[in-house]
Design a protein around this motif. Structure first.
Motif, short mmCIF file in Angstrom:
data_model
loop_
_atom_site.label_atom_id
_atom_site.label_comp_id
_atom_site.label_asym_id
_atom_site.label_seq_id
_atom_site.Cartn_x
_atom_site.Cartn_y
_atom_site.Cartn_z
N SER A 18 -45.86 -0.84 2.67
CA SER A 18 -45.91 -1.56 1.39
C SER A 18 -46.97 -2.65 1.35
CB SER A 18 -44.53 -2.16 1.07
OG SER A 18 -44.13 -3.05 2.10
N VAL A 19 -47.47 -3.06 2.52
CA VAL A 19 -48.45 -4.16 2.55
C VAL A 19 -49.79 -3.73 3.10
CG1 VAL A 19 -46.55 -5.80 2.83
CG2 VAL A 19 -47.86 -5.07 4.84
N LYS A 20 -49.90 -2.50 3.56
CA LYS A 20 -51.18 -2.03 4.11
C LYS A 20 -52.27 -2.15 3.07
CE LYS A 20 -49.53 1.24 7.61
NZ LYS A 20 -49.37 2.66 7.98
N GLY A 21 -53.42 -2.67 3.50
CA GLY A 21 -54.55 -2.84 2.61
C GLY A 21 -54.52 -4.14 1.83
N ARG A 22 -53.40 -4.85 1.87
CA ARG A 22 -53.29 -6.12 1.15
C ARG A 22 -53.08 -7.31 2.09
NH1 ARG A 22 -49.11 -7.03 -2.15
NH2 ARG A 22 -47.67 -5.66 -1.04
N PHE A 23 -52.32 -7.11 3.15
CA PHE A 23 -52.00 -8.18 4.10
C PHE A 23 -52.80 -7.98 5.38
CE2 PHE A 23 -47.40 -9.24 2.55
CZ PHE A 23 -47.89 -9.37 1.27
N ILE A 24 -53.17 -9.07 6.00
CA ILE A 24 -53.86 -9.03 7.29
C ILE A 24 -53.17 -10.00 8.25
CG2 ILE A 24 -56.02 -9.40 8.53
CD1 ILE A 24 -57.47 -8.90 5.86
N ILE A 25 -52.75 -9.47 9.39
CA ILE A 25 -52.14 -10.32 10.41
C ILE A 25 -53.17 -10.58 11.50
CG2 ILE A 25 -51.16 -8.40 11.76
CD1 ILE A 25 -48.70 -10.27 12.24
N SER A 26 -53.16 -11.80 12.01
CA SER A 26 -54.08 -12.16 13.09
C SER A 26 -53.40 -13.23 13.94
CB SER A 26 -55.40 -12.67 12.53
OG SER A 26 -55.20 -13.83 11.75
N ARG A 27 -54.00 -13.50 15.08
CA ARG A 27 -53.43 -14.53 15.95
C ARG A 27 -54.54 -15.24 16.70
NH1 ARG A 27 -49.47 -11.87 20.20
NH2 ARG A 27 -49.74 -13.86 21.30
N ASP A 28 -54.25 -16.47 17.04
CA ASP A 28 -55.14 -17.29 17.86
C ASP A 28 -54.37 -17.58 19.14
OD1 ASP A 28 -56.55 -19.33 19.13
OD2 ASP A 28 -57.19 -20.23 17.24
N ASN A 29 -54.70 -16.89 20.21
CA ASN A 29 -53.95 -17.04 21.45
C ASN A 29 -54.10 -18.43 22.06
OD1 ASN A 29 -52.88 -14.43 21.37
ND2 ASN A 29 -54.66 -13.57 22.42
N ALA A 30 -55.23 -19.06 21.83
CA ALA A 30 -55.43 -20.41 22.37
C ALA A 30 -54.47 -21.41 21.71
CB ALA A 30 -56.87 -20.85 22.17
N LYS A 31 -54.09 -21.13 20.48
CA LYS A 31 -53.20 -22.02 19.75
C LYS A 31 -51.77 -21.46 19.65
CE LYS A 31 -56.88 -23.89 16.80
NZ LYS A 31 -57.34 -24.08 15.39
N ASN A 32 -51.55 -20.27 20.22
CA ASN A 32 -50.23 -19.63 20.12
C ASN A 32 -49.76 -19.56 18.68
OD1 ASN A 32 -50.00 -19.27 22.94
ND2 ASN A 32 -49.21 -21.36 23.17
N THR A 33 -50.67 -19.18 17.81
CA THR A 33 -50.38 -19.18 16.38
C THR A 33 -50.69 -17.80 15.80
OG1 THR A 33 -50.87 -21.54 16.19
CG2 THR A 33 -50.94 -20.24 14.17
N VAL A 34 -49.79 -17.36 14.93
CA VAL A 34 -49.98 -16.11 14.22
C VAL A 34 -50.12 -16.42 12.73
CG1 VAL A 34 -47.48 -15.68 14.01
CG2 VAL A 34 -49.08 -13.77 13.84
N TYR A 35 -50.98 -15.67 12.07
CA TYR A 35 -51.27 -15.87 10.66
C TYR A 35 -50.98 -14.59 9.89
CZ TYR A 35 -54.04 -19.61 12.78
OH TYR A 35 -54.45 -20.69 13.52
N LEU A 36 -50.63 -14.77 8.63
CA LEU A 36 -50.49 -13.64 7.73
C LEU A 36 -51.24 -13.97 6.45
CD1 LEU A 36 -49.15 -10.82 7.43
CD2 LEU A 36 -47.32 -11.99 6.15
N GLN A 37 -52.38 -13.33 6.27
CA GLN A 37 -53.15 -13.48 5.04
C GLN A 37 -52.62 -12.46 4.04
OE1 GLN A 37 -55.66 -15.71 4.19
NE2 GLN A 37 -55.45 -14.80 2.15
#
Length: 121
Positions: A62-81
């Motif tokens: 349902s979110v493919k093509g619209r949402f992008i998940i990423s992470r910054d391992n140095a900051k131990n942070t995950v993002y959801l655009q």
């Protein structure tokens, strides 16, 4: 103990964008798969997207093509655009992290407190 701090939810019109963040912290833990779930009123919690430590991603159809998940391992942070948001994306969004003890290797899962995303039509 692991703590998760989420941010970035809010109210947006259909077609708009939001970016969620989830910062993990905890001594003697490494953070493996990190991801986002959501739960709308009256519905079961569902997986939205997840990302492994080395960047492999999974998305709900349902979110493919619209949402992008990423992470910054140095900051131990995950993002959801989240782009091209739809009213049906309205839900409480939860961060979930699989953390491994660096001393025992045992894995645990942790959940954030949730951040509300509301998309108006």
């Amino acid at each position: 103990q692991v703590q998760l701090v989420e941010s970035g939810g809010g109210l947006v019109q259909a077609g708009g964008s939001l970016r969620l963040s989830c910062a993990a912290s905890g001594n003697a833990f490494s953070f493996n798969r990190m991801g986002w779930y959501r739960q709308a009123p009256g519905k079961q919690r569902e997986s939205v997207a997840s990302v492994s430590y080395d960047g492999n991603t999974n998305y709900a159809d349902s979110v493919k093509g619209r949402f992008i998940i990423s992470r910054d391992n140095a900051k131990n942070t995950v993002y959801l655009q989240m782009n091209s948001l739809k009213p049906e994306d309205t839900a409480l969004y939860y961060c979930k992290v699989i953390a491994a003890s660096t001393t025992t290797g045992r894995q645990y899962q942790y959940w954030g407190q949730g951040t509300q995303v509301t998309v108006s039509s």
